[in-house]
Each structure stands twice: as structure tokens, then as C-alpha cells.
Design a protein around this motif. Structure first.
Motif, PDB file in Angstrom:
ATOM      1  N   LEU A   1       0.843  -1.189   0.000  1.00  0.00           N
ATOM      2  CA  LEU A   1       0.000   0.000   0.000  1.00  0.00           C
ATOM      3  C   LEU A   1       0.878   1.239   0.000  1.00  0.00           C
ATOM      4  O   LEU A   1       1.765   1.383   0.851  1.00  0.00           O
ATOM      5  CB  LEU A   1      -0.913   0.015   1.222  1.00  0.00           C
ATOM      6  N   ILE A   2       0.645   2.103  -0.974  1.00  0.00           N
ATOM      7  CA  ILE A   2       1.419   3.331  -1.099  1.00  0.00           C
ATOM      8  C   ILE A   2       0.456   4.510  -1.098  1.00  0.00           C
ATOM      9  O   ILE A   2      -0.446   4.580  -1.941  1.00  0.00           O
ATOM     10  CB  ILE A   2       2.261   3.332  -2.396  1.00  0.00           C
ATOM     11  N   ASP A   3       0.618   5.414  -0.134  1.00  0.00           N
ATOM     12  CA  ASP A   3      -0.172   6.640  -0.080  1.00  0.00           C
ATOM     13  C   ASP A   3       0.636   7.767  -0.704  1.00  0.00           C
ATOM     14  O   ASP A   3       1.806   7.977  -0.337  1.00  0.00           O
ATOM     15  CB  ASP A   3      -0.524   6.997   1.363  1.00  0.00           C
ATOM     16  N   VAL A   4       0.015   8.492  -1.625  1.00  0.00           N
ATOM     17  CA  VAL A   4       0.701   9.578  -2.330  1.00  0.00           C
ATOM     18  C   VAL A   4      -0.103  10.863  -2.176  1.00  0.00           C
ATOM     19  O   VAL A   4      -1.311  10.883  -2.472  1.00  0.00           O
ATOM     20  CB  VAL A   4       0.872   9.251  -3.824  1.00  0.00           C
ATOM     21  N   VAL A   5       0.548  11.915  -1.720  1.00  0.00           N
ATOM     22  CA  VAL A   5      -0.075  13.242  -1.678  1.00  0.00           C
ATOM     23  C   VAL A   5       0.023  13.824  -3.094  1.00  0.00           C
ATOM     24  O   VAL A   5       1.116  13.925  -3.653  1.00  0.00           O
ATOM     25  CB  VAL A   5       0.631  14.165  -0.671  1.00  0.00           C
ATOM     26  N   VAL A   6      -1.124  14.187  -3.659  1.00  0.00           N
ATOM     27  CA  VAL A   6      -1.161  14.658  -5.042  1.00  0.00           C
ATOM     28  C   VAL A   6      -1.562  16.137  -5.079  1.00  0.00           C
ATOM     29  O   VAL A   6      -2.149  16.654  -4.127  1.00  0.00           O
ATOM     30  CB  VAL A   6      -2.143  13.819  -5.893  1.00  0.00           C
ATOM     31  N   PRO A   7      -1.255  16.832  -6.178  1.00  0.00           N
ATOM     32  CA  PRO A   7      -1.706  18.229  -6.299  1.00  0.00           C
ATOM     33  C   PRO A   7      -3.224  18.322  -6.193  1.00  0.00           C
ATOM     34  O   PRO A   7      -3.942  17.391  -6.574  1.00  0.00           O
ATOM     35  CB  PRO A   7      -1.221  18.625  -7.699  1.00  0.00           C
ATOM     36  N   ALA A   8      -3.731  19.449  -5.680  1.00  0.00           N
ATOM     37  CA  ALA A   8      -5.162  19.617  -5.452  1.00  0.00           C
ATOM     38  C   ALA A   8      -5.974  19.429  -6.724  1.00  0.00           C
ATOM     39  O   ALA A   8      -7.075  18.866  -6.684  1.00  0.00           O
ATOM     40  CB  ALA A   8      -5.430  20.998  -4.852  1.00  0.00           C
ATOM     41  N   GLU A   9      -5.441  19.876  -7.860  1.00  0.00           N
ATOM     42  CA  GLU A   9      -6.190  19.732  -9.110  1.00  0.00           C
ATOM     43  C   GLU A   9      -6.338  18.276  -9.527  1.00  0.00           C
ATOM     44  O   GLU A   9      -7.272  17.915 -10.241  1.00  0.00           O
ATOM     45  CB  GLU A   9      -5.542  20.542 -10.239  1.00  0.00           C
ATOM     46  N   VAL A  10      -5.448  17.424  -9.074  1.00  0.00           N
ATOM     47  CA  VAL A  10      -5.578  15.981  -9.309  1.00  0.00           C
ATOM     48  C   VAL A  10      -6.473  15.364  -8.243  1.00  0.00           C
ATOM     49  O   VAL A  10      -7.331  14.534  -8.537  1.00  0.00           O
ATOM     50  CB  VAL A  10      -4.198  15.295  -9.314  1.00  0.00           C
ATOM     51  N   GLY A  11      -6.303  15.799  -6.997  1.00  0.00           N
ATOM     52  CA  GLY A  11      -7.118  15.274  -5.902  1.00  0.00           C
ATOM     53  C   GLY A  11      -8.600  15.457  -6.133  1.00  0.00           C
ATOM     54  O   GLY A  11      -9.411  14.597  -5.770  1.00  0.00           O
ATOM     55  N   SER A  12      -8.979  16.555  -6.765  1.00  0.00           N
ATOM     56  CA  SER A  12     -10.405  16.816  -7.000  1.00  0.00           C
ATOM     57  C   SER A  12     -10.997  15.867  -8.041  1.00  0.00           C
ATOM     58  O   SER A  12     -12.219  15.770  -8.163  1.00  0.00           O
ATOM     59  CB  SER A  12     -10.595  18.264  -7.467  1.00  0.00           C
ATOM     60  N   LEU A  13     -10.145  15.150  -8.772  1.00  0.00           N
ATOM     61  CA  LEU A  13     -10.621  14.239  -9.813  1.00  0.00           C
ATOM     62  C   LEU A  13     -10.596  12.773  -9.371  1.00  0.00           C
ATOM     63  O   LEU A  13     -10.996  11.895 -10.137  1.00  0.00           O
ATOM     64  CB  LEU A  13      -9.766  14.390 -11.075  1.00  0.00           C
ATOM     65  N   LEU A  14     -10.134  12.513  -8.149  1.00  0.00           N
ATOM     66  CA  LEU A  14     -10.027  11.133  -7.681  1.00  0.00           C
ATOM     67  C   LEU A  14     -11.403  10.546  -7.376  1.00  0.00           C
ATOM     68  O   LEU A  14     -12.256  11.213  -6.781  1.00  0.00           O
ATOM     69  CB  LEU A  14      -9.179  11.066  -6.411  1.00  0.00           C
ATOM     70  N   VAL A  15     -11.610   9.299  -7.780  1.00  0.00           N
ATOM     71  CA  VAL A  15     -12.807   8.551  -7.405  1.00  0.00           C
ATOM     72  C   VAL A  15     -12.374   7.153  -6.986  1.00  0.00           C
ATOM     73  O   VAL A  15     -11.443   6.591  -7.574  1.00  0.00           O
ATOM     74  CB  VAL A  15     -13.843   8.473  -8.561  1.00  0.00           C
ATOM     75  N   PRO A  16     -13.007   6.575  -5.960  1.00  0.00           N
ATOM     76  CA  PRO A  16     -12.638   5.216  -5.554  1.00  0.00           C
ATOM     77  C   PRO A  16     -12.731   4.243  -6.725  1.00  0.00           C
ATOM     78  O   PRO A  16     -13.702   4.254  -7.473  1.00  0.00           O
ATOM     79  CB  PRO A  16     -13.660   4.887  -4.460  1.00  0.00           C
TER      80      PRO A  16
END
Length: 201
Positions: free
Chosen positions: A117-132
């Protein structure tokens, strides 16, 4: 266009600043390249300037250096490689453009049974596009969003095969990685954004 399925892991032989940009010589397994073809290095699409069996040269210009980690690459670094897909190829991963959206930072690496399991902090503009269970490319590798532990953090569950066939197995907390959001999510966000402020009016 790429699929995020890595077909070789190369090694940077040399890196130098030239009039063409940051020029990299990469050792690889390819023996049938063409001048001018596209290859993704850790997910960043670059153009083959010259090649010989077992290696090739690319150059990254300032705009590419500004949004990637390529400016810090040095000899000996391992990089994920993927040649551009051809019409008729199987799309085994997802549609990856090779246009890096930004640089993420590995927050945590844990082993959970047979998965890493790898947790990655991503830029906000990418974070807003994440879906499970959606798609994301990390260092050019097509991966599934395993979870979203907090805002702008993506958790990835990496299987043994992927660890062995890519450079992701080398990642540790604090490492910087290239991030590309799913192109479908980008288009949807662009299309609906003008209407979001009108909800309830």
C-alpha cells in the motif's frame, strides 16, 4: 497516447544540459526504435532524438522540467518506459496521455499481506478528480485508486507483479513521483464546472 502498462525499466546513463534542453541517454531493452517516436519516461512523453540498440536519447525542455522531476534525474536512476500504443493494441491499462499533471510525494509505504500500500499526496487539481476504484497514472504506471484516505491523498495497492516489472518497488516515503489524472475525469470536470455554481438557483 499510452496505456500505462510498462514494457521496460530503463536506466539513465547520463544527463546534461544542452541547447535542446535537459538531454538524457537511457539504457533500455529496445532494439527497433525510430527517430522521432514517442516514449514515456516515468509517464512523461518525450521524443527519441537518436538511438542505437540498447539505448536512446531524449531531451526535456523547460516547460517539461517545470512540471516534472526530470531536472533532478542523474546517472543510475531507474525509470519506467512505455512506447506509444499502436491502433489495434489492447488497452490493458487506461488512456494515458503522457502529459504529467504535477508531482506527488509518497506519504507512506506499508505491506499488507500480498499487496504493498502506497499513499501519495497529489496536487489539489488531481485530488479533485479522484474517485474510488478509478484510474490514475503514477510514474507512468496505470493504477487503480484503492482508497482516498484524506483530501488530496490517493492510496494505491500494488501487486507483486507490478512491483517486479516497474520501478514502483523502489519507492519510499518522501520520494517524488509524476502524477497524471484520468483524462475522462478531466473532461467531465471541464464540462460541468461552468454549471456547478448554478445548482439551487
Amino acid at each position: 497516447m499510452f496505456t500505462g502498462l510498462i514494457d521496460d525499466v530503463g536506466t539513465i546513463e547520463s544527463a546534461a544540459n544542452t541547447p535542446a534542453g535537459r538531454e538524457l541517454r537511457v539504457r533500455c531493452a529496445y532494439d527497433d526504435l525510430d527517430d522521432g517516436e514517442s516514449i514515456a519516461l516515468n509517464g512523461a512523453c518525450l521524443t527519441v532524438r537518436d538511438w542505437r540498440p540498447g539505448s536512446f536519447t531524449v531531451a526535456a525542455v523547460h516547460t517539461t522540467l517545470d512540471r516534472t522531476t526530470i531536472g533532478q534525474w542523474r546517472g543510475g536512476q531507474r525509470v519506467n518506459l512505455e512506447r506509444a500504443m499502436r491502433l489495434g493494441d489492447r488497452l490493458g491499462g487506461h488512456i494515458v496521455q503522457g502529459h504529467v499533471d504535477g508531482v506527488g510525494v509518497v506519504q507512506r509505504v506499508d505491506q499488507s499481506g500480498d499487496a504493498r500500500l502506497i499513499d501519495v499526496v497529489v496536487p489539489a487539481e488531481v485530488g479533485s478528480l479522484l474517485v474510488p476504484h478509478g484510474s490514475i497514472a503514477i510514474d507512468g504506471v496505470s493504477l487503480t485508486v484503492n482508497a482516498i484516505p484524506e483530501d488530496n491523498v490517493v492510496q494505491l495497492s500494488i501487486i507483486e507483479y507490478t512491483l517486479g516489472q516497474t520501478a514502483l518497488g523502489l519507492l519510499a516515503a518522501g520520494d517524488r513521483v509524476h502524477v497524471e489524472a484520468d483524462i475522462i475525469g478531466k473532461f467531465v470536470a471541464r464540462l460541468v464546472n461552468p454549471y456547478l455554481g448554478r445548482v439551487g438557483r
